[in-house]
Design a protein around this motif. Structure first.
Motif, short mmCIF file in Angstrom:
data_model
loop_
_atom_site.label_atom_id
_atom_site.label_comp_id
_atom_site.label_asym_id
_atom_site.label_seq_id
_atom_site.Cartn_x
_atom_site.Cartn_y
_atom_site.Cartn_z
N UNK A 60 13.34 19.68 20.18
CA UNK A 60 12.83 20.21 21.45
C UNK A 60 12.37 21.67 21.36
N UNK A 61 12.48 22.29 20.18
CA UNK A 61 12.07 23.69 20.04
C UNK A 61 10.98 23.78 18.98
N UNK A 62 9.83 24.33 19.37
CA UNK A 62 8.68 24.45 18.46
C UNK A 62 8.78 25.77 17.71
N UNK A 63 9.15 25.70 16.42
CA UNK A 63 9.31 26.91 15.61
C UNK A 63 7.99 27.40 15.04
N UNK A 64 7.00 26.52 14.95
CA UNK A 64 5.76 26.87 14.26
C UNK A 64 4.70 27.45 15.18
N UNK A 65 4.82 27.20 16.48
CA UNK A 65 3.76 27.61 17.40
C UNK A 65 2.58 26.65 17.40
N UNK A 66 2.71 25.54 16.70
CA UNK A 66 1.62 24.57 16.60
C UNK A 66 1.98 23.25 17.27
N UNK A 67 3.00 23.26 18.11
CA UNK A 67 3.52 22.03 18.67
C UNK A 67 2.60 21.37 19.69
N UNK A 68 3.08 20.23 20.17
CA UNK A 68 2.34 19.40 21.13
C UNK A 68 2.65 19.86 22.55
N UNK A 69 1.63 20.05 23.39
CA UNK A 69 1.91 20.43 24.78
C UNK A 69 2.55 19.28 25.54
N UNK A 70 3.65 19.57 26.22
CA UNK A 70 4.36 18.57 27.01
C UNK A 70 4.77 19.20 28.34
N UNK A 71 5.17 18.34 29.26
CA UNK A 71 5.82 18.79 30.49
C UNK A 71 7.30 18.51 30.34
N UNK A 72 8.11 19.55 30.47
CA UNK A 72 9.55 19.45 30.23
C UNK A 72 10.26 20.00 31.45
N UNK A 73 10.99 19.17 32.15
CA UNK A 73 11.61 19.56 33.42
C UNK A 73 10.56 20.16 34.37
N UNK A 74 9.36 19.59 34.35
CA UNK A 74 8.33 19.97 35.30
C UNK A 74 7.51 21.19 34.95
N UNK A 75 7.73 21.79 33.76
CA UNK A 75 6.99 22.99 33.36
C UNK A 75 6.38 22.80 31.97
N UNK A 76 5.27 23.51 31.69
CA UNK A 76 4.64 23.38 30.37
C UNK A 76 5.53 23.93 29.25
N UNK A 77 5.55 23.20 28.16
CA UNK A 77 6.28 23.61 26.95
C UNK A 77 5.55 22.99 25.76
N UNK A 78 5.97 23.36 24.56
CA UNK A 78 5.46 22.72 23.35
C UNK A 78 6.65 22.22 22.54
N UNK A 79 6.47 21.04 21.96
CA UNK A 79 7.51 20.47 21.12
C UNK A 79 6.90 20.05 19.79
N UNK A 80 7.69 20.01 18.73
CA UNK A 80 7.16 19.68 17.41
C UNK A 80 6.51 18.30 17.38
N UNK A 81 5.41 18.22 16.64
CA UNK A 81 4.71 16.95 16.47
C UNK A 81 5.36 16.09 15.40
N UNK A 82 6.22 16.69 14.57
CA UNK A 82 6.75 16.01 13.40
C UNK A 82 7.39 14.66 13.65
N UNK A 83 8.33 14.53 14.62
CA UNK A 83 8.97 13.22 14.80
C UNK A 83 7.97 12.10 15.09
N UNK A 84 7.04 12.33 16.02
CA UNK A 84 6.06 11.28 16.35
C UNK A 84 5.12 11.03 15.19
N UNK A 85 4.67 12.10 14.52
CA UNK A 85 3.74 11.95 13.41
C UNK A 85 4.36 11.14 12.28
#
Length: 305
Positions: free
Chosen positions: A196-221
């Motif tokens: 749930x924490x994007x360390x690279x700054x290259x994560x996927x944009x998501x809505x998390x608890x109703x607000x914009x955030x980014x999460x790592x693409x790695x698990x889905x990829x």
């Protein structure tokens, strides 16, 4: 090595040597005192901001007792981490399995020979989930953020290797971590990722608890590229042990963005059930990053690979 980095390294070294030698009640008391001190004056501001999103309120309205409970939970994670090398892994696996749910999803994936991608938020004691895997399924492969100083990073690697984990460094390895994880999944192995924490700054944009955030693409990829199921996992503490739930596989047929959003929704549901056990003292939501951090992330996302 600068003095601050050296102090961190020595502090963790002392923790692994001394804390596990203490009687259990002394160790509990020592870590609870540290948590209580951290909770003074409202506790860490970022923790309060993060919990405010979970509760759909403002930081000032987050109950002090929740902040206090969260810090005690975080202290419990570190106390258990320092004591884990001296704990009985067979007994730990028995305790975890007695209350865990959804374990059949892991067993089914392994039986089909495709491996599985386990994605977890920073909740409860995720190392305990790994101990269960080692005892019941096989050695999981996990990614480790490279810490400063290098000696501290190596200390954490040795700790998790002693539990039976295979460690892949996030940076600095001769083979890129994604390639190593792909290879393990194709061998039918288990890969575990904190997600749930994007360390690279290259994560996927998501809505998390109703607000914009980014999460790592790695698990889905990884799941999409290998056909391995993407399984959301949630860990939390109970008074006498640990909660451990494996969810049904995430649908990855619609691509990385859709799957990552579905994963964010599963994380949110688990965190909302056990907010005190979510150990997130760093920024997660876009609004909490500085302009400079956002600019660096934008530059990385637009750099050709």
């Amino acid at each position: 090595m600068n003095p601050k980095a050296r102090a961190w390294d020595l502090g963790y070294a002392a923790g692994w040597r001394l804390v596990r030698a203490l009687p259990q009640r002394w160790a509990i008391r020592m870590f609870d005192i540290a948590a209580d001190r951290a909770a003074r004056d409202g506790g860490p501001h970022q923790l309060r901001r993060n919990l405010a999103r979970v509760l759909s309120t403002v930081p000032e309205e987050v109950p002090d007792n929740l902040v206090h409970a969260s810090l005690r939970s975080y202290a419990r994670y570190w106390r258990e981490a320092f004591r884990l090398p001296s704990m009985n892994p067979v007994r730990l696996a028995e305790i975890i399995e007695s209350s865990a749910t959804g374990l059949e999803h892991i067993h089914e994936a392994v039986e089909r020979g495709r491996g599985a991608v386990l994605a977890l938020p920073h909740s409860g004691n995720w190392d305990m989930a790994g101990v269960w895997l080692v005892q019941r399924v096989g050695s999981p492969t996990v990614v480790a953020e490279r810490l400063n100083p290098e000696s501290l990073f190596r200390r954490f690697v040795r700790f998790r290797e002693s539990l039976g984990f295979e460690i892949v460094p996030l940076t600095g390895a001769a083979i890129p971590p994604f390639e190593q994880l792909i290879a393990r999944l194709r061998q039918g192995r288990i890969v575990g990722l904190l997600g749930e924490r994007d360390l690279s700054g290259t994560g996927v944009p998501v809505t998390f608890f109703g607000e914009p955030a980014r999460m790592p693409a790695g698990p889905a990829r990884l799941a999409i590229d290998t056909g391995a199921p993407l399984l959301p996992v949630h860990c939390w503490f109970t008074p006498e042990g640990w909660g451990f739930r494996v969810g049904t596989p995430i649908d990855t047929a619609c691509g990385v963005q859709h799957a990552t959003q579905a994963l964010a929704d599963r994380f949110a549901a688990g965190i909302a059930e056990h907010p005190a056990d979510w150990h997130m003292l760093q920024p997660v939501w876009t609004a909490d990053f500085t302009a400079g951090q956002l600019a660096r992330g934008h530059a990385r996302r637009n750099t050709p690979h």
